[in-house]
Design a protein around this motif. Structure first.
Motif, short mmCIF file in Angstrom:
data_model
loop_
_atom_site.label_atom_id
_atom_site.label_comp_id
_atom_site.label_asym_id
_atom_site.label_seq_id
_atom_site.Cartn_x
_atom_site.Cartn_y
_atom_site.Cartn_z
N SER A 115 -13.09 5.20 -4.02
CA SER A 115 -11.50 4.76 -4.87
C SER A 115 -10.81 4.70 -3.66
CB SER A 115 -10.94 6.41 -4.95
OG SER A 115 -12.73 7.37 -5.43
N GLN B 210 -10.32 1.02 -4.13
CA GLN B 210 -9.88 0.65 -5.53
C GLN B 210 -7.88 0.93 -5.24
OE1 GLN B 210 -10.36 3.78 -8.47
NE2 GLN B 210 -9.36 2.27 -10.06
N LEU B 211 -7.57 1.76 -4.05
CA LEU B 211 -6.62 2.25 -3.93
C LEU B 211 -6.39 1.18 -2.59
CD1 LEU B 211 -3.76 4.23 -2.93
CD2 LEU B 211 -5.24 4.81 -1.18
N GLY C 39 -5.06 -1.63 -4.83
CA GLY C 39 -3.17 -1.37 -5.56
C GLY C 39 -1.84 -0.95 -4.95
N SER D 247 -15.91 -5.76 -4.54
CA SER D 247 -16.55 -5.00 -6.39
C SER D 247 -16.96 -6.64 -6.81
CB SER D 247 -14.92 -5.29 -7.00
OG SER D 247 -14.12 -5.86 -7.12
N LEU E 115 -4.56 0.74 -15.14
CA LEU E 115 -4.48 -0.21 -14.29
C LEU E 115 -3.24 -1.57 -13.95
CD1 LEU E 115 -8.08 -0.59 -14.02
CD2 LEU E 115 -6.60 0.29 -12.23
N GLY F 211 0.14 -0.48 -12.91
CA GLY F 211 -0.21 -0.02 -11.35
C GLY F 211 0.39 -1.76 -10.81
N ILE G 97 0.92 4.59 -7.17
CA ILE G 97 0.12 3.39 -7.45
C ILE G 97 -1.55 4.88 -7.10
CG2 ILE G 97 -1.60 1.89 -6.22
CD1 ILE G 97 0.50 0.96 -7.30
N LEU G 98 -1.53 5.42 -6.33
CA LEU G 98 -2.19 6.70 -5.61
C LEU G 98 -2.75 7.32 -7.17
CD1 LEU G 98 -4.50 7.96 -3.78
CD2 LEU G 98 -2.95 9.50 -3.55
N ASN H 29 -4.20 5.30 -10.55
CA ASN H 29 -5.86 4.81 -10.24
C ASN H 29 -6.69 6.27 -10.77
OD1 ASN H 29 -5.60 2.26 -8.65
ND2 ASN H 29 -5.61 3.28 -7.22
N ALA I 261 -6.60 7.09 -14.22
CA ALA I 261 -7.83 5.44 -14.87
C ALA I 261 -9.41 5.84 -14.53
CB ALA I 261 -7.33 4.13 -13.93
N ASN I 262 -9.59 6.55 -13.44
CA ASN I 262 -10.52 7.08 -13.31
C ASN I 262 -11.07 8.07 -14.17
OD1 ASN I 262 -10.76 5.06 -10.92
ND2 ASN I 262 -10.74 6.71 -9.10
#
Lengths: 281, 278
Positions: free
Chosen positions: A105, A108-109, A112, A158, B198, B201, B259-260, B263, B266-267
């Motif tokens: 995570s 992923q952040l 993003g 990834s 996503l 995002g 954004i957090l 995510n 989505a997860n």
């Protein structure tokens, strides 16, 4: 009756699927149509190897920016690739399950966060640090490379992780059964077997670094001159477009589209190589 | 390899652990650096008032609305094309030259730098289609940009729907359309939604492509044809021109929180999806 309906349906979906190809074609055509006339006027060699970029005098040479792009990207890869490989190995081989989930995570952040935020962080933290401790104006190739090294981590991690995870578990078991240590197994068995995936990951990461604009604009200094050291400011192909598109018109604007052509060709070549490596497996 | 295997093992483990921890610390550092300065700015007034004096005072309401509108256009356009393409690739055809070309196009679209999308959107939507700097131009440009993301995640979601679902549907006399919409789509839905989220995002975070296509007007947009300034563009202009650092941090904080949230959502969807199909 049903068969005919299914055929119509298939055709419909096929037309929808053609959207990717048409989009790619339209993007390429429109960028080329805008940019090629200027390249013809200036001359391809003079455009690419020209040392002077002075739109007000009608001089359009982008060589300093090509050098800028290549050095900043090379620096980013030099710092980012080893770090990304460590993290990928950590995720697939060492991390306990909870830490792994958490770390995924986090990455992923990292992927993003808007690039302008990275640029801003670089501008308020890395740039003064370089200026105070290493000298020069701070706005520099080094600052750009550091920021880009962070930004390409998620891409490389990834893809590398996926290619490490997709190895048959027999490879690892076999190596361990022969008495190899965990690290020997990683270094001599797992990494070589995942080599093509890792290569593709690195190439795509490099592609991201070449294409990044907003973060680089804020930390690179944007001077159009050949840099002498990594502490000098520089300008990349992307930032050239990003800075000047706001006010350019006429031939100047065409020159920015021509810069876009060079960028597009570089990215397409890298992307084709990466896809070729992945497919060959 | 002069090191003894056991020593090498220790050294490698130490390096890999420390590098990984450093990366996480770095992320925390970047995020907290923004949040610490930005959270105090995030007041109700900041979120609900329009910017005044080119962002020097007032809030960021018009940029929030602009971001929402650009994102909405992008998602509404990209979703049918993205999901449709994913269905074509998975349900209607075998691997062939055609699928190779479509996949290659999607991967290429994913690799094109955002500034090139900006150039394209400017010359195609803004100038050639005469849409001007507008929400529509920005949204359509972003639609093309997020298309590969939606295709890839939808494809994965569709592929992981068990084969038996389709076989049962066909054996009950369902035709292709019924099978897709009633057997495959419902169970692939969370995965597809995760891909769309996503994509949202990416729209929220994008700057380079949007600034060249939607413009940077601070006025509250009233239609899709109005120019506008999204939050990411607003942050960039505030920070770069030093208009108001306080408001720049506030805007960046809101961006990071969004954004957090995206995510995490989505997860959650993907995890639920995995739990359901296994």
């Amino acid at each position: 009756m049903n068969l005919k309906k299914d055929k119509m349906l298939r055709l419909g979906f096929f037309l929808v699927a053609l959207s990717t190809l048409s989009a790619l074609a339209i993007i390429t055509i429109f960028i080329f149509v805008e940019g090629v006339p200027l390249i013809n006027k200036v001359g391809l060699v003079k455009f690419i190897f020209g040392m002077k970029w002075a739109p007000s005098q009608g001089l359009y040479g982008i060589f300093p920016m090509i050098v800028g792009t290549v050095t900043v990207t090379f620096g980013a890869a030099l710092i980012g690739v080893p770090v990304a490989l460590c993290v990928s190995i950590f995720l697939t081989e060492f991390a306990p399950k909870k830490i792994r989930t958490f770390m995924r995570s986090a990455i992923q952040l990292l992927a993003g966060i808007p690039s302008v935020v990275y640029g801003f962080w670089g501008l308020t933290f890395i740039v003064p640090f370089i200026r105070d401790y290493l000298g020069g104006p701070g706005l520099s190739i080094l600052a750009g490379s550091l920021i880009l090294a962070i930004m390409i981590l998620p891409t490389i991690i990834s893809i590398t992780e996926v290619s490490l995870l997709s190895l048959p578990s027999l490879y690892k078991q076999g190596s361990l059964a022969l008495g190899a240590t965990h690290w020997q197994t990683i270094y001599h068995v797992l990494i070589p077997s995942a080599k093509s995936g890792i290569m593709a990951a690195i190439i795509l990461g490099i592609g991201r670094a070449i294409g990044e604009t907003m973060a680089v604009i804020m930390v690179l200094g944007n001077a159009v001159a050949l840099p002498n050291s990594i502490l000098d400011p520089a300008r990349t192909l992307t930032t050239n477009i990003g800075i000047e598109m706001g006010y350019a018109s006429g031939a100047h604007q065409q020159a920015l589209f021509a810069t876009g052509i060079v960028l597009l060709v570089m990215i397409m070549m890298l992307n084709s190589i990466a896809q070729f490596i992945v497919r060959k497996r | 390899m002069l090191m003894r295997p056991k020593t090498a093992e220790k050294v490698a483990q130490t390096i890999i652990w420390s590098v990984s921890i450093l990366v996480v610390l770095l992320l925390f550092f970047i995020v907290s650096f923004i949040l610490i300065k930005g959270v105090p700015t995030l007041t109700w007034d900041f979120l609900t008032q329009n910017p005044t004096q080119s962002g020097r005072s007032g809030g960021i309401l018009s940029t929030i609305v602009s971001t929402l509108m650009v994102t909405l256009v992008a998602i509404l356009v990209a979703t049918p094309f993205g999901v449709g393409t994913a269905f074509y690739l998975t349900e209607f055809t075998y691997e062939s030259k055609v699928t190779k070309i479509i996949r290659f196009s999607a991967e290429s679209l994913a690799a094109i730098p955002s500034i090139v999308y900006g150039l394209f959107g400017f010359i195609f939507f803004v100038i050639y289609l005469k849409l001007g700097w507008s929400i529509l131009s920005g949204g359509l440009t972003m639609a093309v940009m997020i298309l590969p993301t939606i295709i890839r995640t939808s494809e994965e979601a569709i592929l992981s729907v068990p084969r038996a679902y389709r076989e049962v549907s066909f054996s009950l006399g369902g035709n292709k359309w019924q099978t897709i919409t009633r057997a495959v789509l419902p169970s692939a839905f969370p995965g597809i939604t995760a891909g769309i989220i996503l994509g949202i995002g990416r729209c929220v975070a994008e700057t380079a492509a949007v600034i060249l296509t939607a413009g940077s007007s601070l006025h509250m947009p009233e239609s899709l044809f109005d120019p506008s300034r999204t939050m990411a563009v607003h942050f960039y202009i505030l920070a770069r021109e030093g208009i108001s650092m306080e408001r720049a941090y506030g805007t960046a904080t809101l961006l990071i929180i969004i954004i957090l949230g995206i995510n995490l959502t989505a997860n959650m969807l993907v995890n639920r999806f995995i739990a359901k199909t296994r």
